[in-house]
Design an enzyme around this catalytic site. Structure first.
Site, PDB file in Angstrom:
ATOM      1  N   ASP A 440       0.831  -1.211   0.000  1.00  0.00           N
ATOM      2  CA  ASP A 440       0.000   0.000   0.000  1.00  0.00           C
ATOM      3  C   ASP A 440       0.870   1.268   0.000  1.00  0.00           C
ATOM      4  OD1 ASP A 440      -2.379   1.438   0.134  1.00  0.00           O
ATOM      5  OD2 ASP A 440      -3.174   0.294   1.812  1.00  0.00           O
ATOM      6  N   ASP A 497     -10.587   1.575  -3.985  1.00  0.00           N
ATOM      7  CA  ASP A 497     -11.146   1.195  -2.687  1.00  0.00           C
ATOM      8  C   ASP A 497     -12.662   1.104  -2.757  1.00  0.00           C
ATOM      9  OD1 ASP A 497      -8.902   0.773  -1.256  1.00  0.00           O
ATOM     10  OD2 ASP A 497      -8.956   2.636  -0.112  1.00  0.00           O
TER      11      ASP A 497
HETATM   12  C1  DGJ Z   1      -5.998   1.542   1.791  1.00  0.00           C
HETATM   13  C2  DGJ Z   1      -6.294   0.363   0.930  1.00  0.00           C
HETATM   14  O1  DGJ Z   1      -6.679   0.765  -0.319  1.00  0.00           O
HETATM   15  C3  DGJ Z   1      -7.327  -0.508   1.615  1.00  0.00           C
HETATM   16  O2  DGJ Z   1      -7.715  -1.560   0.784  1.00  0.00           O
HETATM   17  C4  DGJ Z   1      -6.740  -1.006   2.894  1.00  0.00           C
HETATM   18  O3  DGJ Z   1      -5.666  -1.853   2.644  1.00  0.00           O
HETATM   19  C5  DGJ Z   1      -6.319   0.170   3.753  1.00  0.00           C
HETATM   20  N1  DGJ Z   1      -5.472   1.085   3.053  1.00  0.00           N
HETATM   21  C6  DGJ Z   1      -5.594  -0.304   4.979  1.00  0.00           C
HETATM   22  O4  DGJ Z   1      -5.127   0.735   5.738  1.00  0.00           O
END
Ligand code: DGJ
Length: 693
Positions: A440, A497
């Protein structure tokens, strides 16, 4: 005059240089016959000189030079080590051909500079990859360096580039060509939701399936700059490079990232297929290319930071029972990470949540026949972390910087920082049987800095060398780091997301202009979507996820019997079809109904297809309009079957053939008349399966 041509069977690109100057791209379009004389072609392309012009029109070369009175943006801006502006003027030095690769070198003796441009064709994918390198006899400062500059077509009225936001990636921005320029510059230091580095220039009247289009993608994860400029004389140029002033140190060599180009005479889909194939067959290096993409379960939206071993085991049991094959433990397993204010960089298992470490969970996951993946955000640090307290200087940017999600970025240009992260991550990977990292990157950088991106790439490369069987997903709050540079080092992108299937449908549709199904993650989200508040039926959610690399992200404990049954069925459909869909081309369908978002995935070789006809809104007219397919053989016959017939609602009272039986028909009919599907509510997906008879 010197001339060179690049051919890949589908397109030709011709370069020509008068005297010994930098060459211009004098032709880029459909394949030209071998007999065409390049010199006459170059001379015939040259525009006239009339009133109000110089006595000779300045070259629109592969690196337009300001000093030659070029009236637009130059391709190179640099300064000597003492800050004096340099005005480069290059002369031909050498050319080298090596199969499909052409390398051209030019020198500027007065300024001690050498410029090298490389071009490489690929007959399988139809992409031309090009790159510019600048070297100097002593360290100089770089402000701007464009990858090889190409003219934009005169037949286009507009250009399509991409913008977006968190949970709303891959929005198209359509801008008319007018004198002056469209200037996109991403100064966030990461690819960004807002700035996917791509451009498609459709010829007048082009659609998804028909007409001409010219496609561009800049494969760099640190933020790009794009110039699409029309000069006063009507000529047009396209430049791509790193965002300007990203090189903070003087150096003797600078390189652009790779710029990918493709010409299509099959509408936007021709560009899309080239980009998809190139990513799938050239860019991404799967540890085991034959391995089917496993169905994921990701626990983020089920538990967030609240990790409890018995709950996670229960969720894993249910996920496996529904068909998941890889369990991904998301954020919250390390440090004291009970929320997003703390612990990034403290990459050690939280003993409060996992008193016996991760092994009990991993063994449980394995006992269910799933593999195990884990989340990291390697380049980030919370001020509230043990590592920041000990090494505050490892964070990038000033002390008074504005935080993003309560965190700072680590300074990836520092070898000691990269070593530290490598040690912590490799300790986790070496101690456990882990086959997947969700990587991430949840904030923008305090300022753009190419060294940061190079540092991230170096860390990724080192980890991949040490753990070659681990697949990596590029995530940055969803789709904030998607480009071919990161995809050279990763194997999947977390596209967004947004697990809202309606939003996802559109995001996937646009992302398919560049990304193949096999790298594009898509999950079945919760019934009540956490990021949009929408409530969508399981059938729609599941089919949208089954269009790409499928996964689940809801809490499976919320599913009722019907939802479980539908999810099982669609997952099993995905597993049954993924072997050919992994190699399929995704072609976007032109729909006569603006409420429909539709695509066809055609198997390599063309023997099989699946069309996904998504109803994203209520239609203006009463009944569905026929949906034309594309990419089929007009002379072939196909058996077409509506895979989810039983999904027709009670309000669908009529008798279209596909509701009850298979249709046997020519490709010609499917591509001209098109298929009429039953009536449905909005937020519904019809799935057609086709096989060549
Ligand atoms: C942002 C990501 O896009 C989510 O899927 C998740 O992993 C969160 N961060 C976790 O903090």
């Amino acid at each position: 005059m010197q001339t060179w041509r690049l051919d890949d069977g589908r397109q030709t690109l011709v370069l020509a240089a008068r005297t010994a100057r930098l060459p211009e791209v004098v032709y880029w379009g459909p394949a030209l016959p071998k007999e065409d004389d390049l010199e006459s072609l170059a001379r015939a392309t040259r525009i006239d000189v009339t009133g109000g012009m110089l006595d000779e029109n300045p070259d629109l070369s592969i690196c337009p030079e300001a000093v030659r009175t070029f009236p637009g943006q130059p391709g190179l801006i640099c300064r000597d080590s003492d800050g004096t502006p340099l005005l480069p003027k290059f002369c031909f030095a050498s050319d080298k051909r090596d199969g499909s690769r052409l390398e051209l070198t030019f020198v500027d003796d007065a300024n001690g500079l050498t410029l090298t441009a490389c071009f490489e064709t690929d007959a399988h994918t139809g992409l031309i990859t090009c790159q510019t390198t600048l070297s100097a006899t002593r360290p100089i400062h770089l402000h701007w360096l464009a990858a090889p500059v190409v003219p934009a077509p005169q037949s286009a009225d507009e250009m399509i580039d991409f913008t977006g936001r968190w949970c709303g990636e891959f929005q198209t921005a359509i801008t008319p060509w007018t004198p002056g320029m469209r200037y996109r510059e991403n100064r966030t230091g990461r690819t960004g939701h807002e700035h996917f580095p791509g451009l498609i220039i459709p010829g007048r009247g082009a659609t998804n399936a028909n007409g001409e289009a010219w496609g561009f993608h800049y494969g760099w994860s640190g933020g790009h700059k794009m110039i699409a400029e029309e000069l006063p004389d009507g000529r047009r140029q396209v430049q791509f490079g790193h965002a300007a002033r990203m090189e903070t140190e003087a150096a003797t060599e600078f390189k652009t990232a790779k710029l990918f180009l493709t010409y299509s005479d099959q509408g936007l889909n021709g560009c899309a297929v080239s980009f998809q194939r190139h990513v799938r067959d050239r860019v991404v290096q799967f540890p085991n290319a034959a391995r089917a993409r496993p169905v994921h379960y990701n626990c983020w939206e089920a538990v967030y930071f609240d990790h409890k071993l018995p709950v996670l085991k229960d969720i894993a049991d249910r996920a496996a029972d529904l068909g998941a094959e890889r369990f991904v433990l998301d954020d919250g397993w390390f440090g004291e990470r009970d929320d997003d204010t703390t612990s990034l960089s403290d990459w050690e298992v939280d003993p409060r949540k996992y008193p016996d470490g991760l092994t009990p969970l991993i063994e449980h996951v394995h006992s269910l026949g799933m593999t195990f993946g884990i989340w990291f955000e390697p380049e980030m640090i919370n001020p509230n972390s043990n590592i920041h307290r000990k090494y505050p200087h490892w964070a990038l940017g000033s002390e008074d910087q504005t935080l993003g999600r309560q965190q700072k970025a680590m300074n990836m240009a520092l070898a000691e920082v990269r070593d530290f992260i490598y040690d912590r991550m490799s300790a986790i990977l070496a101690a456990h049987d882990i086959d997947y990292i969700k990587w991430d990157h949840n904030r923008v950088l305090p300022m753009p800095d190419a060294a940061q991106t190079r540092g991230s790439y170096a860390l990724l490369d080192r980890l991949r060398d040490a753990f070659p069987n681990v697949e990596i997903e590029s995530c940055a709050s969803g789709g904030g780091r998607i480009d071919f540079g990161i995809l050279e080092r990763t194997h999947r992108v977390w596209l967004s997301d947004s697990n809202d299937a309606l939003e996802r449908l559109r995001i996937q549709h646009n992302a398919a202009l560049f990304l193949p199904s096999v790298v594009t993650g898509s999950h079945v989200g919760p019934r009540h979507c956490h990021t949009s508040g929408r409530v969508l039926d399981i059938s729609f959610r599941a089919w949208v996820a089954a269009q790409r690399h499928m996964g689940f992200e809801m809490d499976p404990r919320e599913l009722d019997d019907r939802e479980e049954a539908v999810l099982r069925e669609v997952t099993s459909w995905y597993k049954h079809n993924r072997h050919w869909m992994a190699k399929a081309d995704i072609l976007r369908l032109d729909s006569h109904d603006p409420s429909v978002i539709a695509e066809i995935q055609v198997a390599s070789g063309g023997d099989q297809f699946a069309a996904f006809i998504g109803k994203a809104d209520t239609s203006a007219q009463i009944a569905p309009r026929p949906q034309r397919l594309t990419g089929l053989d007009p002379a072939a016959r196909y058996r077409v079957n509506l895979a989810n017939k039983i999904a027709a609602p009670a309000l669908s009272r009529g008798d279209p053939l596909l509701k009850h039986e298979d249709l046997e028909v020519s490709g010609q009919w499917l591509m001209t008349q098109g298929v009429t599907v039953p009536w449905s509510f909005p937020n519904h997906m019809w799935v057609l399966e086709g096989t060549r008879i």
